[in-house]
Design an enzyme around this catalytic site. Sequence first.
Site, PDB file in Angstrom:
ATOM      1  N   HIS A  90      21.091  36.590  49.586  1.00 30.37           N
ATOM      2  CA  HIS A  90      21.083  35.748  50.793  1.00 30.37           C
ATOM      3  C   HIS A  90      20.160  36.322  51.872  1.00 30.37           C
ATOM      4  CE1 HIS A  90      22.907  33.785  54.430  1.00 30.37           C
ATOM      5  NE2 HIS A  90      22.852  32.769  53.607  1.00 30.37           N
ATOM      6  N   ASP A 123      37.744  33.981  57.655  1.00 29.27           N
ATOM      7  CA  ASP A 123      37.162  35.010  56.776  1.00 29.27           C
ATOM      8  C   ASP A 123      38.055  36.234  56.531  1.00 29.27           C
ATOM      9  OD1 ASP A 123      35.102  33.215  57.076  1.00 29.27           O
ATOM     10  OD2 ASP A 123      33.653  34.616  57.917  1.00 29.27           O
ATOM     11  N   HIS A 129      28.308  33.635  50.217  1.00 30.17           N
ATOM     12  CA  HIS A 129      26.847  33.726  50.121  1.00 30.17           C
ATOM     13  C   HIS A 129      26.355  33.803  48.676  1.00 30.17           C
ATOM     14  CE1 HIS A 129      26.738  34.435  54.409  1.00 30.17           C
ATOM     15  NE2 HIS A 129      27.386  35.586  54.333  1.00 30.17           N
ATOM     16  N   LYS A 148      31.290  28.635  53.811  1.00 32.27           N
ATOM     17  CA  LYS A 148      30.115  28.619  54.691  1.00 32.27           C
ATOM     18  C   LYS A 148      29.196  29.768  54.334  1.00 32.27           C
ATOM     19  CE  LYS A 148      32.590  31.293  58.144  1.00 32.27           C
ATOM     20  NZ  LYS A 148      31.755  32.505  58.020  1.00 32.27           N
ATOM     21  N   ASP A 154      33.572  33.088  53.868  1.00 30.16           N
ATOM     22  CA  ASP A 154      32.152  33.427  53.868  1.00 30.16           C
ATOM     23  C   ASP A 154      31.716  33.476  52.400  1.00 30.16           C
ATOM     24  OD1 ASP A 154      30.202  34.015  55.923  1.00 30.16           O
ATOM     25  OD2 ASP A 154      30.117  36.089  55.216  1.00 30.16           O
ATOM     26  N   HIS A 188      27.426  41.152  51.265  1.00 26.77           N
ATOM     27  CA  HIS A 188      28.874  40.921  51.387  1.00 26.77           C
ATOM     28  C   HIS A 188      29.214  39.502  50.962  1.00 26.77           C
ATOM     29  CE1 HIS A 188      27.187  39.246  55.067  1.00 26.77           C
ATOM     30  NE2 HIS A 188      28.229  38.430  55.079  1.00 26.77           N
ATOM     31  N   CYS A 208      32.072  35.608  63.500  1.00 27.15           N
ATOM     32  CA  CYS A 208      32.529  34.297  63.010  1.00 27.15           C
ATOM     33  C   CYS A 208      33.639  33.690  63.866  1.00 27.15           C
ATOM     34  CB  CYS A 208      32.909  34.402  61.548  1.00 27.15           C
ATOM     35  SG  CYS A 208      31.428  34.689  60.526  1.00 27.15           S
TER      36      CYS A 208
HETATM   37  C1  VGL Z   1      30.759  37.643  59.438  1.00 22.20           C
HETATM   38  C2  VGL Z   1      28.861  38.908  59.584  1.00 22.20           C
HETATM   39  C3  VGL Z   1      28.342  38.296  58.462  1.00 22.20           C
HETATM   40  C4  VGL Z   1      32.104  37.320  59.996  1.00 22.20           C
HETATM   41  C5  VGL Z   1      30.255  37.011  58.319  1.00 22.20           C
HETATM   42  O1  VGL Z   1      32.970  36.800  59.253  1.00 22.20           O
HETATM   43  O2  VGL Z   1      32.313  37.585  61.206  1.00 22.20           O
HETATM   44  N1  VGL Z   1      30.048  38.584  60.065  1.00 22.20           N
HETATM   45  N2  VGL Z   1      29.043  37.352  57.841  1.00 22.20           N
HETATM   46 ZN    ZN Z   2      28.331  36.605  55.985  1.00 23.54          ZN
END
Ligand code: VGL
Ligand code: ZN
Length: 198
Positions: free
Chosen positions: A53, A9, A49, A107, A47, A82, A152
């Site tokens: 979401h 990410d 979404h 994801k 990431d 985000h 993550c």
């Molecule tokens: C993440 C919070 C929400 C991450 C992703 O990449 O760690 N954290 N979505």
């Molecule tokens: Zn996320």
Amino acid sequence: MTHALIVIDVQNDFCLNGALAVSGGHEIVSGVNALMSRADAVVLTQDWHPAGHSSFASSHTDKGPYELTKMPYGDQVLWPDHCVQGTDGALFRADLNQDRADIIIRKGYNHSIDSYSAFFENDQKTPTGLEGYLRTRGISKLVIVGLATDFCVNFSAMDAAKLGFNVTVKMDLCRAIDVDGSFNAAIAGMKGAGVTLA
Ligand code: VGL
Ligand code: ZN
């Protein structure tokens, strides 16, 4: 041992001025790029979404960002909006070397389940397909870097260890969010699961 570099990410929303900026997130990019040439395979996760979401605080009238809520699959931290599909925030950092990626695993695209891990959604059973990809390529060792250490990266490393991969997290190429002790909990969890923290 055939090894994959898993880059978690490294996206605009998790870096400087992003919607869910992780402190110092942008600092890891050049080091991550430098590791790519030594890896047998490079996997980027993204990431990704849909708008509205269920992990977004804005989808819950009674809760704000960084508060916990109960989902059918367990506790879930609520986040600022985000990495919404198709937005600039969801793009990889422009300075990340995407050309070297063999595969990009997205994801978090299921509206009602978050997905921290690169392997399973937060219900801990819906697979992303990454395990099959790595196994069919004969990869047994994973080096994991990226954002965020305590979400993550942590969930990906824990799942990878449970699946029997040899897992190293390069801590200098990760940065954390750290809500309510999540950083220390993640470190303890990963150590307990046999993940090498380098
Ligand atoms: C993440 C919070 C929400 C991450 C992703 O990449 O760690 N954290 N979505
Ligand atoms: Zn996320």
